[in-house]
Write a protein that holds these residues in place. Structure first.
Motif, mmCIF file in Angstrom:
data_model
loop_
_atom_site.group_PDB
_atom_site.id
_atom_site.type_symbol
_atom_site.label_atom_id
_atom_site.label_comp_id
_atom_site.label_asym_id
_atom_site.label_seq_id
_atom_site.Cartn_x
_atom_site.Cartn_y
_atom_site.Cartn_z
ATOM 1 N N ASN A 247 0.826 -1.198 0.000
ATOM 2 C CA ASN A 247 0.000 0.000 0.000
ATOM 3 C C ASN A 247 0.866 1.257 0.000
ATOM 4 O OD1 ASN A 247 -2.334 -1.572 0.118
ATOM 5 N ND2 ASN A 247 -2.293 -1.636 2.354
ATOM 6 N N THR A 248 0.233 2.343 -0.379
ATOM 7 C CA THR A 248 0.926 3.632 -0.354
ATOM 8 C C THR A 248 1.249 4.018 1.092
ATOM 9 O OG1 THR A 248 -0.267 4.321 -2.341
ATOM 10 C CG2 THR A 248 0.766 6.055 -1.032
ATOM 11 N N GLN A 249 2.452 4.497 1.313
ATOM 12 C CA GLN A 249 2.882 4.890 2.657
ATOM 13 C C GLN A 249 3.103 6.402 2.693
ATOM 14 O OE1 GLN A 249 6.294 2.641 3.868
ATOM 15 N NE2 GLN A 249 5.330 0.658 3.501
ATOM 16 N N LEU A 250 2.489 7.040 3.670
ATOM 17 C CA LEU A 250 2.641 8.480 3.874
ATOM 18 C C LEU A 250 3.539 8.699 5.087
ATOM 19 C CD1 LEU A 250 1.769 11.371 3.081
ATOM 20 C CD2 LEU A 250 -0.118 11.128 4.722
ATOM 21 N N LEU A 251 4.636 9.395 4.874
ATOM 22 C CA LEU A 251 5.617 9.646 5.927
ATOM 23 C C LEU A 251 5.541 11.118 6.332
ATOM 24 C CD1 LEU A 251 8.635 7.681 4.405
ATOM 25 C CD2 LEU A 251 6.891 6.831 5.968
ATOM 26 N N VAL A 252 5.288 11.378 7.600
ATOM 27 C CA VAL A 252 5.208 12.745 8.127
ATOM 28 C C VAL A 252 6.302 12.908 9.176
ATOM 29 C CG1 VAL A 252 3.772 14.450 9.288
ATOM 30 C CG2 VAL A 252 2.712 12.787 7.731
ATOM 31 N N ASP A 253 7.264 13.797 8.901
ATOM 32 C CA ASP A 253 8.372 14.061 9.818
ATOM 33 C C ASP A 253 8.103 15.392 10.519
ATOM 34 O OD1 ASP A 253 10.697 14.217 11.205
ATOM 35 O OD2 ASP A 253 12.030 14.277 9.457
ATOM 36 N N THR A 254 7.811 15.356 11.828
ATOM 37 C CA THR A 254 7.514 16.568 12.607
ATOM 38 C C THR A 254 8.659 16.936 13.544
ATOM 39 O OG1 THR A 254 6.425 15.237 14.321
ATOM 40 C CG2 THR A 254 5.039 16.055 12.523
ATOM 41 N N TYR A 255 9.846 16.435 13.256
ATOM 42 C CA TYR A 255 10.974 16.666 14.171
ATOM 43 C C TYR A 255 11.293 18.158 14.293
ATOM 44 C CZ TYR A 255 15.817 16.944 15.716
ATOM 45 O OH TYR A 255 16.968 17.288 16.359
ATOM 46 N N LYS A 256 11.438 18.842 13.171
ATOM 47 C CA LYS A 256 11.824 20.258 13.214
ATOM 48 C C LYS A 256 10.711 21.105 13.812
ATOM 49 C CE LYS A 256 15.038 20.048 9.325
ATOM 50 N NZ LYS A 256 15.358 20.565 7.970
ATOM 51 N N ALA A 257 9.446 20.754 13.520
ATOM 52 C CA ALA A 257 8.333 21.519 14.094
ATOM 53 C C ALA A 257 8.288 21.350 15.608
ATOM 54 C CB ALA A 257 7.019 21.061 13.458
ATOM 55 N N ARG A 258 8.449 20.146 16.097
ATOM 56 C CA ARG A 258 8.462 19.914 17.546
ATOM 57 C C ARG A 258 9.658 20.589 18.196
ATOM 58 N NH1 ARG A 258 9.626 15.191 18.522
ATOM 59 N NH2 ARG A 258 9.767 14.239 16.463
ATOM 60 N N ARG A 259 10.774 20.635 17.485
ATOM 61 C CA ARG A 259 11.974 21.282 18.049
ATOM 62 C C ARG A 259 11.762 22.785 18.194
ATOM 63 N NH1 ARG A 259 18.088 20.898 15.519
ATOM 64 N NH2 ARG A 259 19.126 22.051 17.195
ATOM 65 N N SER A 260 11.047 23.373 17.219
ATOM 66 C CA SER A 260 10.787 24.816 17.325
ATOM 67 C C SER A 260 9.832 25.133 18.471
ATOM 68 C CB SER A 260 10.209 25.327 16.004
ATOM 69 O OG SER A 260 8.927 24.756 15.760
#
Length: 199
Positions: free
Chosen positions: A49-62
Motif C-alpha cells: 500500500n501507499t505509505q505516507l511519511l510525516v516528519d515533525t521533528y523540526k516543528a516539535r523542536r521549534s
C-alpha cells in the motif's frame, strides 16, 4: 598242444551325448514406454500500500520539544553563551571604570546597566512545518510456467547369444575280466593233493 591258461573278456564303455546347439536369441520390444513428469504453474502476487511519511521533528523542536541529544546540546550552547555574555559584561564594566578620570562615575555605570533591555522579536511557531513524503504503492506479479517432461525409454532390439554345449553321460564303465583256466601250481609239487610219484 598248447593249453590256453588265461581267458580275457572285456566290457566296452557305454555313454550317451547330449548336444545343445548354439543359438542367437532376438528380443524386440514393440510397446514404447515413457515417464511423464509434470510441474504445475505458479503465480505469486505481491502488493504494498501507499505509505505516507510525516516528519515533525523540526516543528516539535521549534516548540521546545527536544529529544535527549537536542536537550544536551541546547543547554551546552546556553552555558557557553552565558559565559561569553558574562565575560563581555565584565570587560565592558572594567572599561567603563577605567574612564573615571574623564568624568565617568560608578553611579552612571550602574544606571546604564539598569536601563539596558533585552532585545525582543516576534516569531510564529512552529517555525518550520512538517516534512511530508510518500512511498507509492506497488503491485508485482511473477509467473512460473508449468512444465511437462517426457522421458522416453528408447526401444532397442536385444540380441542374446547362447553358446552351445556338449554333455557326456557314462552309462556303463569299461571292464577287463581275466580268468585263469589252469590248475593251481604247488611248490613243491608233492604238496598237490593229486600228486603221484613216478614209478
Amino acid at each position: 598242444m598248447i593249453t590256453q591258461l588265461l581267458q580275457i573278456s572285456t566290457t566296452p564303455v557305454k555313454y550317451e551325448l547330449e548336444i545343445e546347439r548354439a543359438r542367437l536369441e532376438y528380443n524386440q520390444d514393440f510397446i514404447p514406454k515413457a515417464k511423464v513428469k509434470t510441474q504445475q504453474a505458479k503465480m505469486e502476487m505481491r502488493s504494498r500500500n501507499t505509505q505516507l511519511l510525516v516528519d515533525t521533528y523540526k516543528a516539535r523542536r521549534s516548540l521546545g520539544q527536544n529529544n535527549s541529544s537536542d536537550f544536551y546540546k541546547l543547554f551546552s550552547d546556553k552555558g557557553a553563551e552565558s559565559i561569553s555574555r558574562a565575560t563581555r559584561d565584565h570587560v565592558e564594566t572594567g572599561n567603563s571604570l577605567s574612564r573615571i578620570d574623564i568624568g565617568v562615575n560608578i553611579s552612571q555605570i550602574i544606571e546604564q546597566k539598569m536601563l539596558e533591555q533585552p532585545v525582543t522579536y516576534m516569531a510564529f511557531i512552529p517555525n518550520p512545518g512538517s516534512e511530508i513524503s510518500w512511498i507509492p504503492s506497488e503491485f508485482r506479479i511473477s509467473v512460473q510456467p508449468g512444465e511437462l517432461n517426457y522421458d522416453w525409454q528408447i526401444m532397442r532390439d536385444i540380441m542374446n547369444y547362447v553358446p552351445g554345449s556338449v554333455r557326456m553321460n557314462i552309462l556303463q564303465q569299461p571292464k577287463v575280466h581275466i580268468e585263469y583256466m589252469g590248475r593251481p601250481m604247488y611248490i613243491p609239487p608233492s604238496a598237490d593233493p593229486e600228486y603221484e610219484e613216478a614209478s
